[in-house]
Write a protein that holds these residues in place. Structure first.
Motif, PDB file in Angstrom:
ATOM      1  N   ALA A   1       0.818  -1.214   0.000  1.00 43.78           N
ATOM      2  CA  ALA A   1       0.000   0.000   0.000  1.00 43.78           C
ATOM      3  C   ALA A   1       0.848   1.259   0.000  1.00 43.78           C
ATOM      4  N   ALA A   2       2.032   1.189   0.605  1.00 46.22           N
ATOM      5  CA  ALA A   2       2.904   2.355   0.694  1.00 46.22           C
ATOM      6  C   ALA A   2       3.771   2.538  -0.544  1.00 46.22           C
ATOM      7  N   SER A   3       3.826   1.531  -1.398  1.00 47.68           N
ATOM      8  CA  SER A   3       4.728   1.537  -2.553  1.00 47.68           C
ATOM      9  C   SER A   3       4.181   2.406  -3.687  1.00 47.68           C
ATOM     10  N   PRO A   4       5.058   2.855  -4.593  1.00 47.48           N
ATOM     11  CA  PRO A   4       4.681   3.844  -5.611  1.00 47.48           C
ATOM     12  C   PRO A   4       3.483   3.481  -6.481  1.00 47.48           C
ATOM     13  N   LEU A   5       3.271   2.193  -6.788  1.00 46.16           N
ATOM     14  CA  LEU A   5       2.148   1.844  -7.653  1.00 46.16           C
ATOM     15  C   LEU A   5       0.823   2.227  -7.024  1.00 46.16           C
ATOM     16  N   PHE A   6       0.741   2.190  -5.697  1.00 46.69           N
ATOM     17  CA  PHE A   6      -0.520   2.438  -5.001  1.00 46.69           C
ATOM     18  C   PHE A   6      -0.493   3.700  -4.125  1.00 46.69           C
TER      19      PHE A   6
ATOM     20  N   LYS B   1       3.264   3.210   8.946  1.00 44.12           N
ATOM     21  CA  LYS B   1       2.404   2.074   9.309  1.00 44.12           C
ATOM     22  C   LYS B   1       3.021   0.756   8.850  1.00 44.12           C
ATOM     23  N   ALA B   2       3.606   0.769   7.677  1.00 42.42           N
ATOM     24  CA  ALA B   2       4.222  -0.451   7.151  1.00 42.42           C
ATOM     25  C   ALA B   2       5.404  -0.875   8.012  1.00 42.42           C
TER      26      ALA B   2
ATOM     27  N   CYS C   1       5.719  -4.388  10.019  1.00 43.76           N
ATOM     28  CA  CYS C   1       6.838  -5.309   9.799  1.00 43.76           C
ATOM     29  C   CYS C   1       7.519  -5.664  11.118  1.00 43.76           C
ATOM     30  N   LEU C   2       7.707  -4.663  11.973  1.00 43.89           N
ATOM     31  CA  LEU C   2       8.354  -4.915  13.258  1.00 43.89           C
ATOM     32  C   LEU C   2       7.494  -5.822  14.133  1.00 43.89           C
ATOM     33  N   ALA C   3       6.189  -5.587  14.149  1.00 46.70           N
ATOM     34  CA  ALA C   3       5.286  -6.438  14.926  1.00 46.70           C
ATOM     35  C   ALA C   3       5.333  -7.873  14.414  1.00 46.70           C
ATOM     36  N   ALA C   4       5.381  -8.041  13.109  1.00 45.13           N
ATOM     37  CA  ALA C   4       5.445  -9.387  12.528  1.00 45.13           C
ATOM     38  C   ALA C   4       6.766 -10.069  12.864  1.00 45.13           C
ATOM     39  N   LEU C   5       7.848  -9.325  12.806  1.00 42.88           N
ATOM     40  CA  LEU C   5       9.156  -9.883  13.162  1.00 42.88           C
ATOM     41  C   LEU C   5       9.175 -10.359  14.607  1.00 42.88           C
ATOM     42  N   GLU C   6       8.675  -9.533  15.502  1.00 43.64           N
ATOM     43  CA  GLU C   6       8.673  -9.889  16.920  1.00 43.64           C
ATOM     44  C   GLU C   6       7.835 -11.133  17.177  1.00 43.64           C
ATOM     45  N   ALA C   7       6.690 -11.229  16.514  1.00 41.46           N
ATOM     46  CA  ALA C   7       5.821 -12.397  16.697  1.00 41.46           C
ATOM     47  C   ALA C   7       6.455 -13.665  16.137  1.00 41.46           C
ATOM     48  N   SER C   8       7.121 -13.550  15.002  1.00 39.31           N
ATOM     49  CA  SER C   8       7.746 -14.720  14.385  1.00 39.31           C
ATOM     50  C   SER C   8       8.930 -15.215  15.209  1.00 39.31           C
ATOM     51  N   VAL C   9       9.754 -14.292  15.646  1.00 37.16           N
ATOM     52  CA  VAL C   9      10.915 -14.680  16.451  1.00 37.16           C
ATOM     53  C   VAL C   9      10.470 -15.280  17.781  1.00 37.16           C
ATOM     54  N   ALA C  10       9.371 -14.774  18.327  1.00 34.95           N
ATOM     55  CA  ALA C  10       8.877 -15.256  19.624  1.00 34.95           C
ATOM     56  C   ALA C  10       8.487 -16.730  19.583  1.00 34.95           C
ATOM     57  N   ILE C  11       8.054 -17.218  18.440  1.00 35.63           N
ATOM     58  CA  ILE C  11       7.663 -18.635  18.356  1.00 35.63           C
ATOM     59  C   ILE C  11       8.778 -19.505  17.776  1.00 35.63           C
ATOM     60  N   GLY C  12       9.950 -18.915  17.570  1.00 33.35           N
ATOM     61  CA  GLY C  12      11.096 -19.716  17.167  1.00 33.35           C
ATOM     62  C   GLY C  12      11.504 -19.642  15.717  1.00 33.35           C
ATOM     63  N   ASN C  13      10.900 -18.768  14.917  1.00 37.17           N
ATOM     64  CA  ASN C  13      11.350 -18.610  13.534  1.00 37.17           C
ATOM     65  C   ASN C  13      12.755 -18.015  13.522  1.00 37.17           C
TER      66      ASN C  13
ATOM     67  N   LEU D   1      10.532 -11.228   5.284  1.00 37.39           N
ATOM     68  CA  LEU D   1      10.079 -10.275   6.284  1.00 37.39           C
ATOM     69  C   LEU D   1      11.210  -9.328   6.694  1.00 37.39           C
ATOM     70  N   TYR D   2      12.437  -9.847   6.842  1.00 33.61           N
ATOM     71  CA  TYR D   2      13.599  -8.996   7.120  1.00 33.61           C
ATOM     72  C   TYR D   2      13.717  -7.898   6.057  1.00 33.61           C
ATOM     73  N   LEU D   3      13.582  -8.303   4.797  1.00 37.76           N
ATOM     74  CA  LEU D   3      13.753  -7.359   3.690  1.00 37.76           C
ATOM     75  C   LEU D   3      12.611  -6.356   3.623  1.00 37.76           C
ATOM     76  N   LEU D   4      11.391  -6.794   3.923  1.00 34.74           N
ATOM     77  CA  LEU D   4      10.260  -5.863   3.966  1.00 34.74           C
ATOM     78  C   LEU D   4      10.475  -4.812   5.049  1.00 34.74           C
ATOM     79  N   TYR D   5      10.956  -5.253   6.211  1.00 36.59           N
ATOM     80  CA  TYR D   5      11.207  -4.317   7.301  1.00 36.59           C
ATOM     81  C   TYR D   5      12.326  -3.336   6.940  1.00 36.59           C
ATOM     82  N   ALA D   6      13.396  -3.844   6.343  1.00 38.04           N
ATOM     83  CA  ALA D   6      14.500  -2.975   5.937  1.00 38.04           C
ATOM     84  C   ALA D   6      14.025  -1.928   4.931  1.00 38.04           C
ATOM     85  N   GLU D   7      13.194  -2.361   3.998  1.00 37.50           N
ATOM     86  CA  GLU D   7      12.672  -1.429   2.983  1.00 37.50           C
ATOM     87  C   GLU D   7      11.822  -0.344   3.622  1.00 37.50           C
TER      88      GLU D   7
END
Length: 636
Positions: free
Chosen positions: A232-237, A266-267, A271-283, A494-500
């Motif tokens: 949603a934040a990217s140039p096309l949209f 917002k993006a 991304c940070l919320a998703a990273l924290e949730a994934s790492v919390a369960i062992g990803n 997800l790492y790359l989405l967050y970095a972007e």
């Protein structure tokens, strides 16, 4: 019988003539029966899941071979693979390929899928025998799927209608015609709201791996939400003035015309919320372990760490894997002939264009045309591999200089003439000199084992090795595929989405470097800072937002190659008219001598027009209800 309209497409001139507003017939199970017991209810939920795209099938997923990462022999490509017509801009409005609007030509009927999710949500509360927490979880899964199907349609067709509730049986033709495409921002807001409602009631992980892997969890939903908000934040949209002409019948602008920087904020948060949730369960990022009696060399382990992030079932890097779409035929397509006698399969035709091979870095972690130590102008000159190269190249074999001193992901991702193909039954990997009897090497020149067998060869000279499970047994008359669930989302993505997102919000910062460098560390590459400072002709590139954006985009192309990400990334970045308008180039396959083989040959041409950013809706659908409108650029 309680009847519902199942929306499998979105237009009608009248209820009697519309073939895609289909009333549940009297000779099928009633809705009441479908929600009679916990078991039948769960089966209906699985029906909702069944509408997910077949991610591992190149004839069903346009993102695999419809971009510029894979190419095929034209005569076979045009006849058998729909993606050829997409790649060549042969798509039309009469019978469009990859039709996810109606569910034809390889596409799934996603409006039907949305309707089934709505039916589920309308009936789940009345199921006797389901505990409340079970109802909440299953409803959350249906909400997630409804949101995801809207997102998939949005990426394909641009502004779309919103279907939060099904249209009742007594709807008039005039009311059906009121179903219209909504502004981009409104659709994204609905998707985000629905996803948030789902996240609250989803579990952190499934309880029973054997039966439930692939079902949606909270980390999956958070990761897909992050992907949605980055899109949603990217140039096309976000501030796309090139589609200012696209308005509905009331004159409402369907693409916002002013870039909103808060969307990147917002993006980044998502991304940070998703990273924290994934790492919390062992990803965590996948690292290969020793698997053979002869221990793998560090070079081989580094490559396997990357390859098995895709091919190892349910490894810790996989956030969401597709249980209803496993990698099978795509492995055969990507596997070259490695034996002088014909194996019992037809395959090896998936070809990687040279410009994709050139995207991979040198061993110093920078582009080949930026590396001060890499002979870019002499990259087509010949060089003979020596023993020190044996884990990547065949000792004593002449190949092009461009194949030397490349990063590990280059050798892990690509098969090519003179390149080693680890696995497939040959796993000797000690300090002894490897030979063609103890290791596989690709011989792709004319009269070579991998060349010219009907259509079973790469027309560019490069194969997408990354997709082939190295544990597949192979021999002169043997080829057995060990399937794996297709990785829809993995942690590196997800790492790359967050970095972007973080770079877009704050510019170059330590968090961006941290997540880029975690990925590069697995590939045994120097950090972004060290690589560009010490090895690039543009040493300050990573210090500016624009320069770091270019680096991040390239990292996504390399890390996620052949997984279907580039197809959508290049669109959302709005760079497709540059990236996708180019000659498809490979080596001269008709030549046996190395000096003649290693020269660039134009094989085909990929074209991309502005209208190709979105897919057309079948013309007949628009004629039934012009309020739906044709997709932008495809108007009648």
């Amino acid at each position: 019988m309680k009847k519902f309209l199942i929306i499998s497409a979105l237009a009608a001139s009248s209820l009697s003539s519309c073939k895609y507003l289909d009333v549940v017939p009297d000779n099928v199970a009633t809705i009441e029966y479908a929600f009679r017991t916990p078991f039948t209810t769960e089966q209906y939920l699985f029906t909702c899941y069944s509408n997910l795209p077949a991610f591992a099938d190149i004839n069903s997923n346009p993102a695999l071979a419809g971009g510029d990462e894979m190419w095929f022999l034209k005569s076979r490509y045009a006849d058998l693979y729909r993606a050829y017509h997409l790649s060549a801009s042969n798509i039309n409005i009469v019978d469009p390929i990859f039709d996810f609007w109606k569910g034809e030509q390889g596409g799934k009927a996603l409006w039907k899928g949305i309707s089934e999710c709505n039916i589920f949500l309308e009936n789940i509360d009345g199921v006797y025998g389901l505990q409340n927490h079970q109802k909440l979880r299953m409803a959350a899964e249906a909400k997630f799927l409804r949101a995801y199907y809207h997102f998939y349609l949005l990426r394909m067709y641009g502004p779309i209608p919103i279907f939060e509730k099904n249209v009742p049986i007594y709807t008039t033709p005039e009311e059906v015609k009121a179903i219209v495409r909504q502004p981009i921002d409104k659709v994204f807001e609905f998707i985000e709201k629905t996803m948030d409602e789902a996240i609250v009631d989803l579990p952190d992980f499934v309880d029973f791996d054997v039966n439930e892997l692939g079902r949606v969890t909270k980390p999956i939903a958070l990761a897909i939400k992050a992907q949605i908000l980055v899109t949603a934040a990217s140039p096309l949209f976000n501030g796309n003035t090139e589609f200012s002409f696209y308005k509905n019948a009331s004159g409402v602008q369907l693409f916002n015309q002013t870039k909103d920087e808060s969307k990147w904020i917002k993006a980044e948060e998502a991304c940070l919320a998703a990273l924290e949730a994934s790492v919390a369960i062992g990803n965590e990022l996948n690292y290969a372990e020793q698997t053979t009696g002869n221990k793998e060399s560090p070079e081989t382990l580094t490559q396997l760490s990357f390859r098995t992030a895709i091919t190892l079932k349910w490894n810790k890097e996989i956030i969401w894997g597709s249980t209803n779409s496993r990698a099978a035929s795509i492995q055969t397509m990507s596997y070259p002939r490695l034996f002088s006698t014909a194996a019992l399969y037809y395959g090896g035709e998936a070809s990687v264009p040279m410009h994709i091979a050139d995207k991979f870095y040198t061993k110093n972690g920078v582009p080949i045309d930026e590396d001060i130590d890499f002979d870019y102008n002499g990259r087509f000159d010949l060089q003979t591999a020596v023993k020190a190269d044996q884990y990547n190249l065949q000792s004593g074999y002449q190949t092009a200089k461009v194949h030397f001193n490349r990063e590990s992901r280059f050798y892990a991702s690509l098969g090519f003439d003179g390149g080693r193909w680890y696995g497939q039954g040959r796993t000797i990997d000690d300090n002894l000199t490897l030979t063609t009897t103890t290791a596989h090497y690709v011989n792709a020149r004319s009269k070579g084992i991998a060349s010219g067998h009907a259509y079973s060869y790469s027309i560019t000279g490069y194969y997408p090795k990354k997709l082939v499970n190295h544990l597949n047994p192979a021999g002169p008359s043997l080829w057995t595929v060990q399937q794996y669930p297709w990785p829809i989302m993995r942690l590196a993505d997800l790492y790359l989405l967050y970095a972007e997102a973080s770079n877009e919000v704050k510019g170059p910062n330590e968090e961006v470097y941290k997540y880029l460098n975690l990925i590069r560390e697995r590939a045994n590459l120097p950090t972004i800072q060290d690589a560009w400072t010490n090895h690039s002709r543009n040493p300050g590139k990573f210090l500016s937002k624009d320069g770091l954006r270019e680096i991040i985009h390239r990292e996504r192309t390399i890390e996620l190659a052949f997984e279907g990400s580039r197809f959508w990334d290049v669109r959302r970045w709005k760079t497709a008219q540059t990236e996708f308008n180019r000659n498809i180039v490979g080596w001269d396959l008709s030549q046996e001598a190395a000096s003649a083989y290693y020269r660039q040959v134009v094989i085909d041409k990929k074209t991309f027009q502005q209208k190709d950013y979105f897919f057309p809706v079948e013309e007949s659908e628009v004629l039934k209800n012009r309020a739906i409108m044709q997709s932008p650029g495809w108007q009648l």
